[in-house]
Design an enzyme around this catalytic site. Structure first.
Site, PDB file in Angstrom:
ATOM      1  CB  CYS A  36      -1.007   0.001   1.145  1.00 21.46           C
ATOM      2  SG  CYS A  36      -0.296  -0.341   2.730  1.00 21.46           S
ATOM      3  CB  CYS A 105       1.039  -3.184   8.886  1.00 16.04           C
ATOM      4  SG  CYS A 105      -0.484  -2.959   7.982  1.00 16.04           S
TER       5      CYS A 105
END
Ligand code: FES
Lengths: 138, 386
Positions: A36, A105
């Site tokens: 992302c 993440c």
């Protein structure tokens, strides 16, 4: 807070530990998230192969911030070899889990730490080489 | 204190609407197709609601069919018109910032052999009518363009596009979900053939919407069954919801001017308050051609999910188009279409107002936002402090 974040994630997001940069850092690891587009940077102060100080900066979601905060806590005081063993799952576990969609993440955090350590090791190698050259010069 | 500024996602239902709906849950239970008194009662309620919806957009009531919301209206319009017109041609034109219910319906039609051209927008989100015109071929059967965008507020030149499509005998579909009830819509004047609206955006209940089908436009039904709603949307009508939508239209028709005027001044305060006082903060969308309730920004160096969760901690509810905020991990296609790089789209924030938001709330948001943005910037490796 929204999303299925654990209390620990929320807590680290609200009060992240070890934020910032280190003056005369011995090593820096900066990684981008291909998924992302986020960026994470970890800086290290190392003495006798032990992480004496560690700081991070993160451009990313709440989970990216919480995982980077957590990994700095986990790595601080560890030897480089120990720190290299920390995986993204360890970080997620330590945070009482992450939503599946947010696991990438924690990848970022582990990658940033590992790349900082590798950066240090590289520098060490080069340093040794230089030392050798100097000896040769003499 | 909770401050709700995510009305583009879901808006509160007006109390007057809820009151109007109540009797239709228990005492007025008839099905409009039944012959008895309760049936007649339901039929009357249904037709009254239809009249109210029609009058909001200057249509005739027989041109309105009720659906389950904006998504269904867009589906019925595009699929219905495409199937009906496929002898004439197979080409559909849409813009790059349509709602997903238009984008994905067109993708599906592509799989069935239709060709879809997506016309780009400029950096303000405006589509150029000439660019649409340039894409028209003799096989073009539908042009679909939203009235205004719900993420960046930009209002399109609908009247111009309408005049052109009418002249060229192409069906003109307009997704007016975001615009209806916020700005005046006149389907006659704008030469619109099909127009989608949703009840919730008018402070009516969710799960109901309408499609305007200009008389003379024929569609192939998507939903088949008992032939309700001119055969275009079979299934027993959801009378309480439809009554609610009718009431919402009635109210908003009366109050649109004062409502929108009030929101516009709050919006102005929000926009000025941010752009005038905060560094590296930008408006997304058009400065003047915008809906009165959409204050949309982007902030450099920080990410939207973090912004939203931090604002939430301060009692403020808003939304973002950041990739990190959605399951697909892709930034909003609207923000990409206006030329933002993914990391720029990351820092997007959308504050969408309703008729009950106050100046006090706006001021609290303006006080809170810099705290949130500064804190996150202090965490960001991209920010160097000036
Ligand atoms: S950093 Fe993008 S989803 Fe976590």
């Amino acid at each position: 807070m929204d999303i299925d974040y654990s209390e620990k994630v929320k807590e680290h997001f609200r009060n992240p530990r070890n934020v910032g940069t280190i003056k005369d850092a011995d090593a820096v690891g900066r990684v981008g998230n291909p998924v992302c587009g986020d960026v994470m940077e970890i800086q290290l102060k190392i003495e006798d192969n032990i992480i004496k100080d560690i700081k991070f900066q993160t451009f990313g979601c709440a989970s990216a911030i919480a995982t980077s905060s957590m990994i700095t806590e986990m790595a601080k005081g560890k030897t480089l070899d120990e720190a290299l063993e920390i995986t993204r799952n360890d970080v997620a576990d330590e945070l009482d889990g992450l939503p599946p969609i947010k696991m990438h993440c924690s990848n970022l955090a582990a990658d940033a730490l590992h790349s900082a350590i590798e950066d240090y090791m590289e520098k060490q190698k080069k340093g040794e080489l230089k030392l050798g050259e100097n000896e040769y010069d003499v | 204190m909770r401050i709700y500024m995510d009305n583009a996602s879901s808006a509160p239902v007006d109390k007057r609407v809820i009151e109007a709906m109540f009797p239709y849950f228990d005492t007025h239970v008839g099905n409009p197709t039944s012959l008895h008194s309760s049936g007649i009662d339901a039929r009357r309620a249904l037709e009254n609601a239809r009249e109210s919806v029609a009058s909001l957009i200057k249509a005739q009531s027989k041109e309105i069919i009720f659906t389950s919301g904006g998504t269904e209206s867009n589906n019925i319009a595009l699929r219905g018109a495409a199937q009906r017109k496929k002898k004439k041609g197979n080409h559909i034109i849409i813009t790059a910032i349509e709602h997903m219910s238009v984008v994905n319906t067109c993708k599906d039609l592509q799989r069935e052999g239709f060709e879809v051209t997506t016309v780009p927008v400029d950096k303000y989100g405006l589509v150029d009518q000439a660019r649409i015109e340039a894409e028209i071929t003799n096989r073009t059967i539908i042009i679909s363009c939203q009235y205004a965008n719900s993420e960046i507020g930009t209002i399109q030149p609908i009247a111009q596009i309408g005049a052109m499509t009418r002249e060229q005998d192409i069906i003109f579909h307009v997704d007016a979900v975001a615009a209806a009830g916020k700005i005046h819509i006149d389907v006659q004047q704008d030469n619109i053939d099909l127009l989608s609206i949703s009840s919730n955006d008018l402070y009516g209940p969710r799960g109901v919407g309408a499609l305007y089908v200009r008389s003379g436009i024929l569609l192939r039904p998507v939903m088949t069954g008992g032939g309700q709603e001119r055969g275009l949307r079979s299934g027993s009508e959801n009378i309480p919801a439809i009554v609610g939508m009718g009431k919402a239209c009635e109210i908003i028709k009366e109050e649109i001017k004062s409502d929108s005027g009030r929101m516009e001044s709050l919006q102005e305060r929000l926009i000025e308050g941010v752009l005038g006082n905060m560094q590296h903060a930008y408006l997304t969308g058009h400065r003047t051609r915008r809906l009165p309730h959409i204050a949309s920004y982007r902030f450099s160096f920080i990410e939207g999910e973090s912004i939203i969760l931090s604002l939430n901690d301060l009692g403020i509810e808003a939304s973002t188009g950041s990739a990190c905020s959605v399951k697909t991990l892709e930034p909003s296609h609207v923000l990409i279409a206006i030329g933002l790089r993914p990391e720029e789209a990351h820092g997007s924030l959308l504050l969408s107002l309703n008729r009950w938001n106050t100046e006090k709330e706006v001021d609290y948001v303006l006080e809170s936002l810099p705290l949130v943005v500064d804190r996150l910037r202090a965490l960001s490796p991209l920010y160097n402090g000036d």
